[in-house]
Design a protein around this motif. Structure first.
Motif, PDB file in Angstrom:
ATOM      1  N   ASP A 128       0.488  -1.404   0.138  1.00  0.00           N
ATOM      2  CA  ASP A 128      -0.043  -0.212   0.038  1.00  0.00           C
ATOM      3  C   ASP A 128       0.792   1.259  -0.081  1.00  0.00           C
ATOM      4  O   ASP A 128       0.606   2.120  -0.824  1.00  0.00           O
ATOM      5  CB  ASP A 128      -0.918   0.085   1.240  1.00  0.00           C
ATOM      6  N   SER A 129       1.933   1.309   0.884  1.00  0.00           N
ATOM      7  CA  SER A 129       2.746   2.288   0.952  1.00  0.00           C
ATOM      8  C   SER A 129       3.957   1.945   1.520  1.00  0.00           C
ATOM      9  O   SER A 129       4.192   1.025   2.376  1.00  0.00           O
ATOM     10  CB  SER A 129       2.259   3.619   1.600  1.00  0.00           C
ATOM     11  N   VAL A 130       5.290   2.611   1.126  1.00  0.00           N
ATOM     12  CA  VAL A 130       6.263   2.406   1.997  1.00  0.00           C
ATOM     13  C   VAL A 130       6.455   3.626   3.119  1.00  0.00           C
ATOM     14  O   VAL A 130       6.472   4.546   2.785  1.00  0.00           O
ATOM     15  CB  VAL A 130       7.400   2.555   0.943  1.00  0.00           C
ATOM     16  N   SER A 131       7.136   3.227   4.183  1.00  0.00           N
ATOM     17  CA  SER A 131       7.159   4.219   5.330  1.00  0.00           C
ATOM     18  C   SER A 131       8.514   4.762   5.485  1.00  0.00           C
ATOM     19  O   SER A 131       8.819   5.693   5.270  1.00  0.00           O
ATOM     20  CB  SER A 131       6.595   3.696   6.435  1.00  0.00           C
ATOM     21  N   ASP A 132       9.559   3.706   6.069  1.00  0.00           N
ATOM     22  CA  ASP A 132      10.733   4.378   6.523  1.00  0.00           C
ATOM     23  C   ASP A 132      11.791   3.464   6.401  1.00  0.00           C
ATOM     24  O   ASP A 132      11.326   1.988   6.337  1.00  0.00           O
ATOM     25  CB  ASP A 132      10.315   4.706   7.763  1.00  0.00           C
ATOM     26  N   ILE A 133      13.048   3.658   6.719  1.00  0.00           N
ATOM     27  CA  ILE A 133      14.143   2.824   7.030  1.00  0.00           C
ATOM     28  C   ILE A 133      14.223   2.821   8.495  1.00  0.00           C
ATOM     29  O   ILE A 133      14.361   3.904   9.115  1.00  0.00           O
ATOM     30  CB  ILE A 133      15.318   3.220   6.215  1.00  0.00           C
ATOM     31  N   VAL A 134      14.343   1.726   9.363  1.00  0.00           N
ATOM     32  CA  VAL A 134      14.624   1.914  10.593  1.00  0.00           C
ATOM     33  C   VAL A 134      15.510   0.830  11.173  1.00  0.00           C
ATOM     34  O   VAL A 134      15.901  -0.145  10.357  1.00  0.00           O
ATOM     35  CB  VAL A 134      13.275   1.318  11.317  1.00  0.00           C
ATOM     36  N   ALA A 135      16.180   1.218  12.132  1.00  0.00           N
ATOM     37  CA  ALA A 135      17.264   0.239  12.564  1.00  0.00           C
ATOM     38  C   ALA A 135      16.583  -0.788  13.863  1.00  0.00           C
ATOM     39  O   ALA A 135      15.959  -0.235  14.934  1.00  0.00           O
ATOM     40  CB  ALA A 135      18.490   1.077  13.315  1.00  0.00           C
ATOM     41  N   LEU A 136      16.784  -1.885  13.632  1.00  0.00           N
ATOM     42  CA  LEU A 136      16.253  -2.818  14.794  1.00  0.00           C
ATOM     43  C   LEU A 136      17.241  -3.606  15.381  1.00  0.00           C
ATOM     44  O   LEU A 136      18.066  -4.235  14.828  1.00  0.00           O
ATOM     45  CB  LEU A 136      15.197  -3.853  14.013  1.00  0.00           C
ATOM     46  N   ASP A 137      17.161  -3.551  16.796  1.00  0.00           N
ATOM     47  CA  ASP A 137      18.102  -4.159  17.533  1.00  0.00           C
ATOM     48  C   ASP A 137      17.477  -5.829  17.539  1.00  0.00           C
ATOM     49  O   ASP A 137      16.355  -5.948  17.986  1.00  0.00           O
ATOM     50  CB  ASP A 137      18.042  -3.546  19.158  1.00  0.00           C
ATOM     51  N   THR A 138      18.373  -6.770  17.065  1.00  0.00           N
ATOM     52  CA  THR A 138      17.919  -7.864  16.763  1.00  0.00           C
ATOM     53  C   THR A 138      17.355  -8.560  18.239  1.00  0.00           C
ATOM     54  O   THR A 138      16.780  -9.633  18.311  1.00  0.00           O
ATOM     55  CB  THR A 138      19.163  -8.871  16.166  1.00  0.00           C
ATOM     56  N   ASP A 139      17.790  -8.087  19.360  1.00  0.00           N
ATOM     57  CA  ASP A 139      17.544  -8.617  20.605  1.00  0.00           C
ATOM     58  C   ASP A 139      15.916  -8.304  20.908  1.00  0.00           C
ATOM     59  O   ASP A 139      15.363  -8.900  21.698  1.00  0.00           O
ATOM     60  CB  ASP A 139      18.450  -8.222  21.748  1.00  0.00           C
ATOM     61  N   ASN A 140      15.435  -7.353  20.149  1.00  0.00           N
ATOM     62  CA  ASN A 140      14.134  -6.715  20.414  1.00  0.00           C
ATOM     63  C   ASN A 140      13.111  -7.702  19.382  1.00  0.00           C
ATOM     64  O   ASN A 140      12.006  -7.427  19.512  1.00  0.00           O
ATOM     65  CB  ASN A 140      13.852  -5.408  20.239  1.00  0.00           C
ATOM     66  N   LEU A 141      13.740  -8.364  18.454  1.00  0.00           N
ATOM     67  CA  LEU A 141      12.829  -9.187  17.689  1.00  0.00           C
ATOM     68  C   LEU A 141      12.354 -10.512  18.213  1.00  0.00           C
ATOM     69  O   LEU A 141      13.205 -11.209  18.657  1.00  0.00           O
ATOM     70  CB  LEU A 141      13.672  -9.684  16.562  1.00  0.00           C
ATOM     71  N   GLN A 142      10.981 -10.617  18.425  1.00  0.00           N
ATOM     72  CA  GLN A 142      10.501 -11.775  19.007  1.00  0.00           C
ATOM     73  C   GLN A 142       9.709 -12.782  18.206  1.00  0.00           C
ATOM     74  O   GLN A 142       9.439 -12.437  16.921  1.00  0.00           O
ATOM     75  CB  GLN A 142       9.233 -11.141  19.796  1.00  0.00           C
ATOM     76  N   PRO A 143       9.988 -13.699  18.496  1.00  0.00           N
ATOM     77  CA  PRO A 143       9.655 -15.135  17.538  1.00  0.00           C
ATOM     78  C   PRO A 143       7.980 -14.966  17.018  1.00  0.00           C
ATOM     79  O   PRO A 143       7.338 -14.502  17.956  1.00  0.00           O
ATOM     80  CB  PRO A 143       9.770 -16.402  17.994  1.00  0.00           C
ATOM     81  N   PRO A 144       7.850 -15.246  15.995  1.00  0.00           N
ATOM     82  CA  PRO A 144       6.126 -15.317  15.796  1.00  0.00           C
ATOM     83  C   PRO A 144       5.314 -16.345  16.685  1.00  0.00           C
ATOM     84  O   PRO A 144       5.856 -17.297  17.236  1.00  0.00           O
ATOM     85  CB  PRO A 144       6.029 -15.962  14.244  1.00  0.00           C
ATOM     86  N   PRO A 145       4.177 -16.133  16.740  1.00  0.00           N
ATOM     87  CA  PRO A 145       3.348 -16.917  17.578  1.00  0.00           C
ATOM     88  C   PRO A 145       3.090 -18.250  17.166  1.00  0.00           C
ATOM     89  O   PRO A 145       2.912 -18.454  16.011  1.00  0.00           O
ATOM     90  CB  PRO A 145       2.094 -16.133  17.731  1.00  0.00           C
ATOM     91  N   THR A 146       2.921 -19.145  17.931  1.00  0.00           N
ATOM     92  CA  THR A 146       2.323 -20.408  17.551  1.00  0.00           C
ATOM     93  C   THR A 146       1.363 -21.056  18.443  1.00  0.00           C
ATOM     94  O   THR A 146       1.273 -20.624  19.354  1.00  0.00           O
ATOM     95  CB  THR A 146       3.789 -21.451  17.676  1.00  0.00           C
ATOM     96  N   ALA A 147       0.515 -22.005  17.878  1.00  0.00           N
ATOM     97  CA  ALA A 147      -0.507 -22.555  18.571  1.00  0.00           C
ATOM     98  C   ALA A 147      -0.341 -24.092  18.656  1.00  0.00           C
ATOM     99  O   ALA A 147      -0.574 -24.647  17.696  1.00  0.00           O
ATOM    100  CB  ALA A 147      -1.906 -22.220  17.820  1.00  0.00           C
ATOM    101  N   GLY A 148       0.431 -24.626  19.579  1.00  0.00           N
ATOM    102  CA  GLY A 148       0.766 -25.957  19.691  1.00  0.00           C
ATOM    103  C   GLY A 148       2.049 -26.106  18.760  1.00  0.00           C
ATOM    104  O   GLY A 148       3.124 -25.684  18.663  1.00  0.00           O
TER     105      GLY A 148
END
Length: 146
Positions: free
Chosen positions: A89-109
């Protein structure tokens, strides 16, 4: 360690991709539909003499397909040595992400409820979903080659 990501919007949600996988961001160009491809493959466009497959990211994620307008963009990515476009839809920004703050995606079982996500992170008070291009493209290879 920090990673640089480009953030963009699809269906009202904020996503991100690693900047190293992105080749360019193009203004909307109408696509040429192709026969016998999955519904999320919007078609192809001519990228400086090369046929570029274009994926409707909203449809690929299982949401309502995009009704593209001149306000949309195509993010050209490199995956497994092949270029492909993603309708956003649109492009926003370039961001720097601390990889320690990246949480795994949720799972259901045992079931992965978000197979296309590398992880999630709060950036500027918004939840950002970091896409896994390898997973997103896994079943596309055969479809695009058709």
């Amino acid at each position: 360690m920090y990673r640089e990501l480009i953030t963009f919007e699809v269906a009202g949600q904020i996503f991100a991709l690693d900047i190293m996988a992105i080749r360019e961001i193009r203004a909307w160009t109408p696509v040429t539909p192709m026969p016998r491809v999955p519904s999320y493959v919007a078609g192809v466009v001519n990228l400086r003499g090369t046929v570029l497959p274009v994926i409707d990211l909203a449809a690929r994620l299982g949401w309502t397909p995009t009704e593209a307008t001149p306000r949309h963009a195509i993010i050209v990515c490199q995956v497994n040595g092949q270029s492909q476009g993603l309708i956003v839809d649109s492009v926003s920004d370039i961001v720097a992400l601390d990889t320690d703050n990246l949480q795994p995606p949720p799972t259901a079982g045992q079931e992965d409820v978000a197979p296309f996500l590398e992880g999630l992170s709060a950036i500027e008070e918004r939840m950002v979903m970091v896409l896994d291009l390898q997973a997103l493209s896994a079943s596309e290879d055969r479809a695009i080659a058709a």
